[in-house]
Design a protein around this motif. Structure first.
Motif, PDB file in Angstrom:
ATOM      1  N   GLU A 217       0.813  -1.296  -0.179  1.00  0.00           N
ATOM      2  CA  GLU A 217      -0.096  -0.080   0.065  1.00  0.00           C
ATOM      3  C   GLU A 217       0.867   1.224  -0.101  1.00  0.00           C
ATOM      4  O   GLU A 217       1.688   1.442   0.725  1.00  0.00           O
ATOM      5  CB  GLU A 217      -0.875  -0.053   1.255  1.00  0.00           C
ATOM      6  N   HIS A 344       2.834  -0.177   3.660  1.00  0.00           N
ATOM      7  CA  HIS A 344       2.485  -1.151   4.400  1.00  0.00           C
ATOM      8  C   HIS A 344       2.532  -2.603   3.457  1.00  0.00           C
ATOM      9  O   HIS A 344       2.047  -2.440   2.223  1.00  0.00           O
ATOM     10  CB  HIS A 344       1.059  -1.181   4.820  1.00  0.00           C
ATOM     11  N   ASN A 346       2.068  -6.077   2.490  1.00  0.00           N
ATOM     12  CA  ASN A 346       1.371  -7.165   2.787  1.00  0.00           C
ATOM     13  C   ASN A 346       1.952  -8.488   2.184  1.00  0.00           C
ATOM     14  O   ASN A 346       2.338  -8.432   1.087  1.00  0.00           O
ATOM     15  CB  ASN A 346      -0.341  -7.005   2.318  1.00  0.00           C
ATOM     16  N   TRP A 347       2.062  -9.319   3.106  1.00  0.00           N
ATOM     17  CA  TRP A 347       2.838 -10.514   2.856  1.00  0.00           C
ATOM     18  C   TRP A 347       2.041 -11.991   2.896  1.00  0.00           C
ATOM     19  O   TRP A 347       1.678 -11.787   4.101  1.00  0.00           O
ATOM     20  CB  TRP A 347       4.206 -10.581   3.470  1.00  0.00           C
ATOM     21  N   THR A 466      -3.528  -9.693   9.846  1.00  0.00           N
ATOM     22  CA  THR A 466      -4.786  -8.859   9.325  1.00  0.00           C
ATOM     23  C   THR A 466      -5.730 -10.083   8.837  1.00  0.00           C
ATOM     24  O   THR A 466      -5.943  -9.748   7.605  1.00  0.00           O
ATOM     25  CB  THR A 466      -4.507  -7.499   8.518  1.00  0.00           C
ATOM     26  N   LYS A 469      -3.121 -12.508   6.201  1.00  0.00           N
ATOM     27  CA  LYS A 469      -1.921 -12.077   5.566  1.00  0.00           C
ATOM     28  C   LYS A 469      -1.216 -11.263   6.816  1.00  0.00           C
ATOM     29  O   LYS A 469      -1.882 -10.916   7.686  1.00  0.00           O
ATOM     30  CB  LYS A 469      -2.254 -11.142   4.514  1.00  0.00           C
ATOM     31  N   GLU A 471       0.918  -7.833   7.666  1.00  0.00           N
ATOM     32  CA  GLU A 471       1.091  -6.508   7.102  1.00  0.00           C
ATOM     33  C   GLU A 471       2.454  -6.210   7.828  1.00  0.00           C
ATOM     34  O   GLU A 471       2.277  -5.736   9.135  1.00  0.00           O
ATOM     35  CB  GLU A 471       0.034  -5.740   7.464  1.00  0.00           C
ATOM     36  N   ARG A 473       4.612  -2.770   8.388  1.00  0.00           N
ATOM     37  CA  ARG A 473       4.151  -1.503   8.370  1.00  0.00           C
ATOM     38  C   ARG A 473       5.285  -0.417   8.538  1.00  0.00           C
ATOM     39  O   ARG A 473       5.232   0.494   8.364  1.00  0.00           O
ATOM     40  CB  ARG A 473       3.014  -1.362   9.318  1.00  0.00           C
TER      41      ARG A 473
END
Ligand code: ADP
Ligand code: MG
Length: 725
Positions: A217, A344, A346-347, A466, A469, A471, A473
Motif C-alpha cells: 500500500e 504497508h 502485505n505478505w 490482518t 496475511k 502486514e 508496516r
C-alpha cells in the motif's frame, strides 16, 4: 512568501477525454508483452518453450530467443517504440535503463529495425557507475543484465519518446548479484521450497508449487509544483528541512477518506490509466490522514511482479504529477509535525491453485497447516527482528519510525485477541493431546469464520496479522520493497525448515503428524511469545516492556544496519543461497554509505537555505524594525515606549545569530565526519552529532518564520503547500 494561485486542474479537454473513455478491461495490460500477447504472436512450439522455461527455469536456446525477440520487436514497433532498454534495479533503490535504438545499418545509407535473441536475453551496461559495495574491488568490474521472463516487457512512454523496457536481473561477470531483483528471486525459490516441504509433510500431496504474494500500500503527498520548485530542500532531498507545522494539521480528522479534490482526482485518473495499460492492478485510492496525503493500494501479486510493479508505480506517480503541475513526494517524512508516509507491505504465501496459506482453513487438517505457517512467521520475526528492522533502515525512514505515528523501531507481532487466545490454549497444553474432534472443540474450527474485516485492528503494530496475511508496516514509502520482501522470504524459509525438522523428529517416535505438529507449535510458542504484543506500540510502557522481554530496539539506522553483518545474518543468507557473505556485506556497506550521503546532502542544503535565504530575509526585517524604532522615536520623541517592537527586534537579532552559529557547527560537524574513514563510525557521528545540531538549527529557523514579515519569508510555508492545491 508571495502566494501563487495554483492551477486548479491541468489543462485537459474534458469533453475529448470523456469521449475516449473505454472500460479498463478493454485496455488493461495493453502496453505489456504478457502471456496472452505471446500466445497470440508466437508460433505454438516457441510459446510452449517459453512457458516451460518460465516454470522449470530451463535455459532458452538461441533460436527460440531469436523468435521471441523478433515478435517482441514487431509488437513494440506497432506501439511506436524506437528503442529497447534492459530495465533493472541496481542497489540505488531506483530503476536503471540504457536505451538502444532498434536500428541496424544496411550499407552506409540505410537502416532496418532489428532486435536479436542475444540482445533480448543479455545486455552489458557499464557496471562501474552503480554502487557495488566493494564487490567490484573483489571481482570483475563488468556486469551484465539477464532477461527475467517472469515479469512482462512493457512500453514506456515519456513525452513523445517510446521505449520497450525489458525487466532484467543485474549480475557481475563472476555471478554476484548487483541488484535487488536477483536476491528476491532466490529468496522466493527458498521460501517456496520450504513451504512445499511442510505441506508435503502434513500430507498435502497435490500441491505443486508455492509462491510469496505481496500487496504494497503506497502512501504519498501531492503539492503544487510551483511551491516544490521554490524549495531546494524538496527538490534535492524530498523533505522540508525547515518549516513550522501549520495552525491546522490533521486534528480535525477531516482528510482521511474524505472526498477527493477535483484536481487530485484528475491526477489519480490519469496516473491509474497509465498503470492499467502497464498491467499494474491499481485497486484502491483514498485520502490519507495528513493534509495533501494519499494512498494507492494494488491487488496483491506474486512477489517479483509486485516489486517491479511498485517501482513502475512510483515512477508513474512522479511523472504524471509533473503533467498536472503537481509534485509527488514519496519521502517518508516530508513535513515535520505532519504524518509521514509508509508502505504497508502485505505478505502471504499462495499455492499454485491460488489458495492463500495464511487463510484459516475449513477443516482441522487445514487449521494445523494454517497454524504451522502462522507460527513459522512469528518465529521468524522473533529470531530475526533485528534483520527486519535493518531492512527498512534509511536516513529518511528514521524521521518516521518511532515518531508516534508510525511503528517504532521495536519489531513485535500483533495477532488480535482471538488468535492470541487460540495460541495461548495450545501453549498451555489444552491442545496437545487433542484429536481432530477436540481441536474443533478448542475453537480452532471457529477460525474459518474469522472475518477479515472483524479482526482487531491495531494500527500501531509494525507487523500485524490482518486476517489472512501479515502486514509489515515499518517499510518506508520511497524504498524499494524488494529487500524487505527478500528478508521476509528468507527468514520464513528458515523457520519453516526448522519446524519441518522438529516435526519430522517427533514423528519418527510417535507417527501422528498432526499431533506432532501441534506439539512442536506448543514448544515453539513458549520460546517465541515475547514477540507477541497486542497493545499500543507507541506507548512509553511498551518500550520498557520490550526491553524487559529482550527485544531489540535499534532506534537509528546506523545501529540497525549492523544486524546485516552479524554471524547469524551472514550464515542465514548464505545457507539459503539468497546472498553470499560478499553480497550481503556489500548491501550493508551501500546502505551505510547511502545514509551518510543522504544526511550530508540535507546538512548542506539546510545550511545553504539558512545562509542564502533565511538570514538575508530576517536581516531585511531586522533593518525594517530598527528603522521603525528609530524613526518613531525621531517623530515622537525619545521617551515614547516601544517595548513590543524592540523585543521583536532583539529576538530576531538573537535568532539570526543562533542560525548563523548553528550553521557553522553543522558544517564543522560534516567536515569532521568526512575526515573519518570508517563508514560505520562516520554514519554514527553524523547521526549522533550533526543530526542533533540540525534539529536545533531548525528550531531557530522555525521560530523566525513565525516572526518575520510573511511577505519577506523566502520559502513556501507548510500551510500553503499542504492546503493550497
Ligand atoms: P487495509 O489493510 O488497508 O485494511 P486490505 O486488508 O483490504 O486493506 O488490503 C490491503 C492490501 O493487502 C492490498 O494491497 C491487498 O492487495 C493486500 N493483500 C490482500 N491479501 C493479500 C495476500 N494474500 N498477500 C499479499 N497481499 C495481500
Ligand atoms: Mg493496510
Amino acid at each position: 512568501m508571495k502566494k501563487t494561485c495554483p492551477i486548479i486542474a491541468v489543462e485537459r479537454d474534458y469533453e475529448v477525454a470523456k469521449e475516449k473513455e473505454i472500460p479498463v478491461s478493454e485496455y488493461y495490460g495493453e502496453d505489456t508483452f504478457n502471456i496472452r500477447v505471446m500466445k497470440l504472436k508466437l508460433p505454438g512450439n516457441t510459446y510452449r518453450k517459453i512457458i516451460d522455461a518460465y516454470h522449470e527455469g530451463t535455459i532458452l536456446d538461441l533460436d527460440t530467443a531469436n523468435t521471441v525477440a523478433h515478435a517482441m520487436k514487431e509488437w513494440a514497433l506497432e506501439k511506436g517504440a524506437t528503442h529497447f532498454a534492459h530495465w533493472f534495479q541496481p542497489m540505488t533503490g531506483f530503476t536503471a535503463e540504457k536505451h538502444d535504438a532498434f536500428i541496424d545499418l544496411i550499407g552506409v545509407t540505410e537502416v532496418i529495425e532489428r532486435f536479436s535473441g542475444k540482445q533480448l536475453v543479455q545486455g552489458e551496461p557499464d557496471a562501474s557507475s552503480f554502487p557495488s559495495g566493494g564487490i567490484r574491488a573483489t571481482f570483475e568490474a563488468r556486469g551484465y543484465t539477464a532477461w527475467d521472463m517472469s515479469s512482462p516487457a512493457f512500453i514506456r512512454r515519456n513525452g513523445i519518446s517510446t521505449t520497450l523496457c525489458i525487466p532484467t536481473a543485474f549480475i557481475s561477470y563472476t555471478g554476484e548479484a548487483l541488484d535487488k531483483k536477483t536476491p528476491l528471486l532466490r529468496s522466493s525459490r527458498a521460501v517456496s521450497r520450504s513451504a512445499l516441504r511442510i505441506m508435503k509433510l502434513l500430507g498435502n500431496t497435490t500441491v505443486k508449487g508455492v509462491y510469496a504474494t505481496l500487496g504494497p500500500e503506497q502512501e504519498y503527498f501531492l503539492i503544487d509544483a510551483d511551491y516544490f520548485y521554490k524549495r531546494q530542500d524538496l527538490v534535492l532531498g524530498g523533505r522540508a528541512v525547515v518549516g513550522a507545522p501549520p495552525a491546522k494539521g490533521q486534528e480535525l480528522e477531516d482528510q482521511y477518506f474524505g472526498s477527493i479534490k477535483e484536481r487530485i482526482a484528475s491526477y489519480m485518473h490519469d496516473m491509474e490509466e497509465e498503470l492499467f495499460k502497464l498491467g499494474v492492478p491499481a485497486k484502491t485510492r483514498h485520502n490519507e490522514v495528513a493534509p495533501s496525503q494519499y494512498e494507492l493500494a494494488p491487488v496483491f501479486e506474486e512477489a517479483n511482479l509486485a516489486v517491479d510493479h511498485n517501482q513502475i508505480l512510483m515512477d508513474t506517480m512522479r511523472s504524471v504529477a509533473k503533467r498536472h503541475k503537481l509534485a509527488c513526494l514519496l519521502h517518508e517524512k516530508p513535513f515535520a509535525g505532519i504524518n509521514g508516509s509508509g508502505k504497508h507491505l502485505n505478505w502471504s504465501l499462495s499455492d499454485n491453485k491460488g489458495t492463500n496459506l495464511l487463510n484459516p482453513g475449513q477443516t482441522p487438517q487445514d487449521n494445523v497447516q494454517f497454524l504451522i505457517f502462522l507460527v513459522a512467521v512469528i518465529r521468524a520475526v522473533y529470531r530475526h527482528a533485528d534483520i527486519i528492522r535493518a531492512s527498512v533502515g534509511s536516513y529518511a525512514n528514521d524521521h518516521r519510525l518511532g515518531a508516534n505515528e508510525a511503528p517504532p523501531a521495536i519489531i513485535s507481532v500483533f495477532l488480535g485477541d482471538q488468535l492470541s487466545k487460540i495460541l495461548a490454549d495450545i501453549e498451555s497444553g489444552k491442545a496437545t493431546k487433542a484429536t481432530d474432534k477436540e481441536i474443533i472443540n478448542l475453537g480452532i474450527s471457529a477460525l474459518p469464520v474469522v472475518n477479515k474485516d472483524n479482526t482487531d485492528r491495531n494500527r500501531t503494530s509494525p507487523f500485524a496479522f490482518t486476517g489472512n496475511k501479515f502486514e509489515f508496516r515499518a517499510v518506508g514509502s520511497s524504498q524499494s520493497i524488494s529487500f524487505p520482501a527478500t528478508v521476509l522470504n528468507t527468514i520464513i524459509a528458515e523457520s519453516l525448515d526448522e519446524l519441518a525438522e522438529k516435526i519430522e523428529a517427533q514423528c519418527r517416535e510417535s507417527g501422528n503428524v498432526k499431533k506432532c505438529a501441534l506439539s512442536v507449535i506448543k514448544d515453539e510458542l513458549k520460546e517465541i511469545k515475547p514477540i507477541l504484543f497486542n497493545g499500543d506500540n507507541y506507548s512509553a510502557e511498551w518500550e520498557r516492556e520490550a526491553a524487559r522481554r529482550g527485544l531489540p530496539n535499534n532506534k537509528t539506522t546506523p545501529v540497525a544496519l549492523k544486524a546485516l553483518i552479524t554471524e547469524k545474518a551472514l550464515n542465514l543468507f548464505e545457507k539459503y543461497r539468497v546472498l553470499s557473505n560478499v553480497e550481503l556485506r556489500s548491501r550493508y556497506l551501500i546502505r551505510v554509505e547511502r545514509y551518510i550521503k543522504d544526511l550530508e546532502i540535507e546538512a548542506k542544503c539546510l545550511t545553504n537555505i539558512c545562509q542564502s535565504q533565511i538570514i538575508p530575509a530576517a536581516t531585511v526585517y531586522q533593518t525594517r524594525l530598527a528603522e521603525a524604532v528609530s524613526e518613531t522615536r525621531e517623530a515622537l520623541g525619545k521617551a515614547i515606549p516601544l517595548s513590543a517592537q524592540e523585543q521583536v527586534l532583539k529576538r530576531v537579532v538573537e535568532l539570526v545569530g543562533k542560525v548563523y552559529g548553528s550553521c557553522q557547527e553543522v558544517l564543522a560537524g560534516v567536515a569532521k565526519a568526512e575526515a573519518v574513514h570508517d563508514e560505520q563510525k562516520k554514519a554514527e557521528m553524523l547521526c549522533n552529532k550533526v543530526k542533533t545540531k540540525m534539529n536545533e538549527l531548525r528550531d531557530y529557523v522555525d521560530e523566525l518564520e513565525g516572526m518575520v514579515d510573511d511577505e519577506l519569508w523566502p520559502l513556501p510555508k507548510f500551510w500553503e503547500m499542504l492546503f493550497i492545491s
